[in-house]
Design a protein around this motif. Structure first.
Motif, short mmCIF file in Angstrom:
data_model
loop_
_atom_site.label_atom_id
_atom_site.label_comp_id
_atom_site.label_asym_id
_atom_site.label_seq_id
_atom_site.Cartn_x
_atom_site.Cartn_y
_atom_site.Cartn_z
N THR A 174 -5.77 -5.95 -0.68
CA THR A 174 -7.10 -6.57 -0.53
C THR A 174 -7.48 -7.37 -1.77
N ASN B 180 0.83 -1.21 0.00
CA ASN B 180 0.00 0.00 0.00
C ASN B 180 0.86 1.25 0.00
N ASP C 256 1.56 -6.08 5.24
CA ASP C 256 0.43 -5.23 4.87
C ASP C 256 0.15 -5.45 3.39
N PRO D 54 -4.05 -10.69 -2.06
CA PRO D 54 -3.40 -11.00 -0.78
C PRO D 54 -2.08 -11.75 -0.99
N LEU E 85 2.17 -8.11 12.77
CA LEU E 85 0.91 -7.55 12.30
C LEU E 85 0.68 -8.02 10.87
N CYS E 86 -0.47 -8.63 10.61
CA CYS E 86 -0.77 -9.15 9.28
C CYS E 86 -2.10 -8.59 8.78
N THR E 87 -2.10 -8.19 7.52
CA THR E 87 -3.32 -7.80 6.83
C THR E 87 -3.33 -8.44 5.46
N ASN E 88 -4.33 -9.25 5.19
CA ASN E 88 -4.47 -9.92 3.88
C ASN E 88 -3.24 -10.76 3.54
N LYS F 33 5.73 -7.14 9.78
CA LYS F 33 4.52 -6.48 9.29
C LYS F 33 4.26 -6.89 7.85
N CYS G 22 1.35 -14.05 12.97
CA CYS G 22 -0.01 -13.57 12.76
C CYS G 22 -0.60 -14.12 11.47
#
Length: 392
Positions: free
Chosen positions: A350, A309, A347, A353, A374-377, A345, A391
């Protein structure tokens, strides 16, 4: 009084002896008019030596004796070269003119294009970048600045034992090349020097970087689109921004990055450690088959990070969605200390992924306490001892 001869000089003499015993041509730039006084423009002498070596048709040696040689922007073009075995043996220092505008108005200071079999042994490059950085800090009317050394559309290249200091912009760029071996290189610039990436590789296959130390103001090594079969081993990084794959997704039709190995690297006080970075934009690019192995972190702000991102000025990032596909990324035996609480991390996008992330034997702490992840997608797995707790 008994005196001793420096080992590096003896090695250079041995190299010259070995090469000249087989070479059909040898060119000492001081015999072609170059003066090691740090004042006289020696560019014409380098070009005379290059022309002679290219026309020799067989192995050739270009020798740079001890001393300082002023060199302006110079292009060594191999387009019409008959020779695919030219060696530069450098005992001196190539210095840029004191006026940063002289080389700074062009993209490259010393550049090689369409060459095959060029080898550079030893020597130093001093681009005198400090005055340009100061101009930029004051937001003055400054040129962008030049990359110190670049190879473009070339193959079978060796850079061994070179020292590069205070580049105006990137120190070394490998662009559109095949089979490049970089060893024993030392790169130095202050931690606050802008855009002074150590080594940048893009659109290239079969590049090896080993036994190298990089202290700079940007990425120690940056890996651009179209990089395949890259091997990085025993690299010390810091200060700097770490080893970065990216930035990617600058354009829609962008070749991918694959089969990258980073092994036995040490990061000290860097902004990042192992980073994959992509703009939040549409793209057909990808990153896959990457191995980070046996890595040491010493007080690194972001030891392990994937950022899909990236959009620092919030410009041209529709819906902040990255099209880059990231998969098969392995972190194995990564240990040390984080300067921030979040040591890992991911990130991710969306729409795309991250897939197939593998953490194995990872141990990162923050101020002698457990760090966080920290994990997102992001999708993947953890194996063995993994701290902070995965995570994924």
């Amino acid at each position: 009084m008994k005196t001793t001869t420096p080992l590096s000089y003896l090695i250079s003499l041995l190299l010259i002896s070995l090469l000249t015993s087989h070479a059909t041509a040898s060119y000492d730039i001081t015999k072609l008019g170059a003066k090691p006084d740090g004042k006289t423009d020696s560019t014409p002498s380098f070009l005379k030596a290059w022309t002679g070596a290219c026309n020799s048709g067989k192995s050739a040696l270009i020798y740079v004796p001890p001393g300082k040689y002023v060199v302006n922007n110079v292009l060594f073009n191999g387009g019409q070269c008959k020779n695919n075995d030219i060696t530069f043996s450098i005992d001196g220092t190539l210095v840029a003119p004191s006026d940063y505008n002289v080389i700074g108005k062009k993209d490259e200071w010393i550049s090689f294009q369409y060459v095959t079999g060029v080898k550079i042994y030893g020597g130093s490059l001093d681009a005198n970048g400090a005055m340009l950085w100061a101009c930029k800090a004051k937001k003055g009317n400054c040129p962008q600045g030049a990359t110190s050394l670049s190879f473009t559309n070339s193959k079978n290249i060796v850079i061994n034992g070179l020292r590069s200091i205070n580049s105006q912009m990137f120190h070394i760029v490998i662009n559109g090349c095949e089979n490049v071996n970089i060893q024993g290189v030392q790169i130095t610039a202050p931690g606050n020097s802008p855009n002074t990436d150590g080594i940048h590789v893009q659109l290239s296959t079969g590049v090896t970087i080993m036994n190298t130390g990089i202290k700079t103001g940007d990425d120690c090594i940056s890996i651009g689109p179209g990089t395949k079969n890259l091997w990085i081993e025993k690299v010390a990084c810091g200060p700097g921004h770490g080893i970065s794959i990216g930035s990617l997704a600058k354009g829609l039709d962008e070749p991918g990055v694959e089969n990258v190995t980073v092994k036995a690297a040490v990061f000290t006080g860097t902004q990042n450690g192992l980073r994959i970075k992509a703009w939040g934009r549409p793209s057909n690019g990808f990153v896959k088959q990457v191995l980070f192995q046996h890595v040491v972190m010493r007080n690194v702000e972001n030891p392990i990070v994937i950022d899909q991102n990236y959009c620092p000025r919030n410009e041209n990032c529709p819906n902040q969605v990255s099209g880059i596909k990231i998969s098969q990324i392995t972190y194995q035996d990564v240990k040390g200390t984080s300067a921030t609480q979040i040591a890992i991390k991911f990130d991710c996008s969306t729409m795309n992924p991250c897939k197939g992330i593998r953490l194995e034997e990872v141990e990162l702490t923050y101020k002698n306490k457990p760090a966080q992840s920290l994990c997102t997608n992001a999708d993947g797995s953890a194996h063995g001892s993994v701290k902070p707790t995965s995570c994924l």
